[in-house]
Design a protein around this motif. Structure first.
Motif, PDB file in Angstrom:
ATOM      1  N   ARG A  61       0.114   2.840  -8.782  1.00  0.00           N
ATOM      2  CA  ARG A  61      -1.002   2.186  -8.085  1.00  0.00           C
ATOM      3  C   ARG A  61      -0.632   1.772  -6.659  1.00  0.00           C
ATOM      4  O   ARG A  61      -1.383   2.003  -5.721  1.00  0.00           O
ATOM      5  CB  ARG A  61      -1.467   0.974  -8.888  1.00  0.00           C
ATOM      6  N   LYS A  62       0.534   1.183  -6.492  1.00  0.00           N
ATOM      7  CA  LYS A  62       0.983   0.775  -5.151  1.00  0.00           C
ATOM      8  C   LYS A  62       1.170   2.009  -4.259  1.00  0.00           C
ATOM      9  O   LYS A  62       0.809   2.000  -3.083  1.00  0.00           O
ATOM     10  CB  LYS A  62       2.274  -0.025  -5.233  1.00  0.00           C
ATOM     11  N   GLU A  65      -2.245   3.132  -3.109  1.00  0.00           N
ATOM     12  CA  GLU A  65      -2.771   2.227  -2.078  1.00  0.00           C
ATOM     13  C   GLU A  65      -2.187   2.575  -0.711  1.00  0.00           C
ATOM     14  O   GLU A  65      -2.897   2.624   0.289  1.00  0.00           O
ATOM     15  CB  GLU A  65      -2.454   0.772  -2.432  1.00  0.00           C
ATOM     16  N   GLN A  66      -0.890   2.822  -0.667  1.00  0.00           N
ATOM     17  CA  GLN A  66      -0.249   3.190   0.594  1.00  0.00           C
ATOM     18  C   GLN A  66      -0.688   4.583   1.034  1.00  0.00           C
ATOM     19  O   GLN A  66      -0.939   4.818   2.219  1.00  0.00           O
ATOM     20  CB  GLN A  66       1.267   3.113   0.462  1.00  0.00           C
TER      21      GLN A  66
END
Length: 140
Positions: A61-62, A65-66
């Motif tokens: 998920r991170k 996002e990036q």
């Protein structure tokens, strides 16, 4: 705060794209004088396209996002994970990966391209050109 284990994977990813003939930048600040950085930033030597790579040990998920931010100024965006997790991500999140045209790299001493990235659907050419102009000055 950067994950030191992730940073150990940067040279492996960098070497992969350097062998393909790209200029390589690690932890590249895509906005001048900013703490926002791309883990591995590859630019074709004729400055025709940009590849951004986000390296993570886990945390899909991170990484996404990036990656979403990188899609605005990169022609192609890859997520790179240790091989076992990369295989898991490819199976579990294939719909998200395909929707965003992301590529997946598996790292296990070397890089394996599990899924080739497609052209970014969100690319803003003026933003890309601004970054390329900055890079031309750095490289010249």
């Amino acid at each position: 705060m950067k994950n030191k284990r992730e940073e150990l994977l940067y040279p492996i990813v960098s070497k992969y794209f350097a062998k393909k003939g790209y200029y390589i930048f690690r932890e590249f600040p895509f906005i001048e004088k900013s703490n926002l950085r791309v883990d591995v930033f590859a630019v074709e030597k004729n400055f025709s396209h940009i590849i951004s790579v986000e390296v993570k040990m886990k945390w899909f998920r991170k990484a996404v996002e990036q990656a979403l931010v990188r899609l605005y100024f990169s022609d192609y965006v890859y997520l790179a994970f240790p091989e076992r997790y990369a295989q898991y991500v490819l199976k579990k999140y294939i719909d998200v990966i395909n929707e965003l045209n992301l590529g997946i790299l598996a790292i296990d001493g070397c890089v394996k391209e599990l899924k080739k990235a497609s052209k970014s659907p969100l690319l803003v050419y003026k933003l890309k050109e601004s970054i390329l102009n900055r890079l031309r000055k750095i490289i010249s």
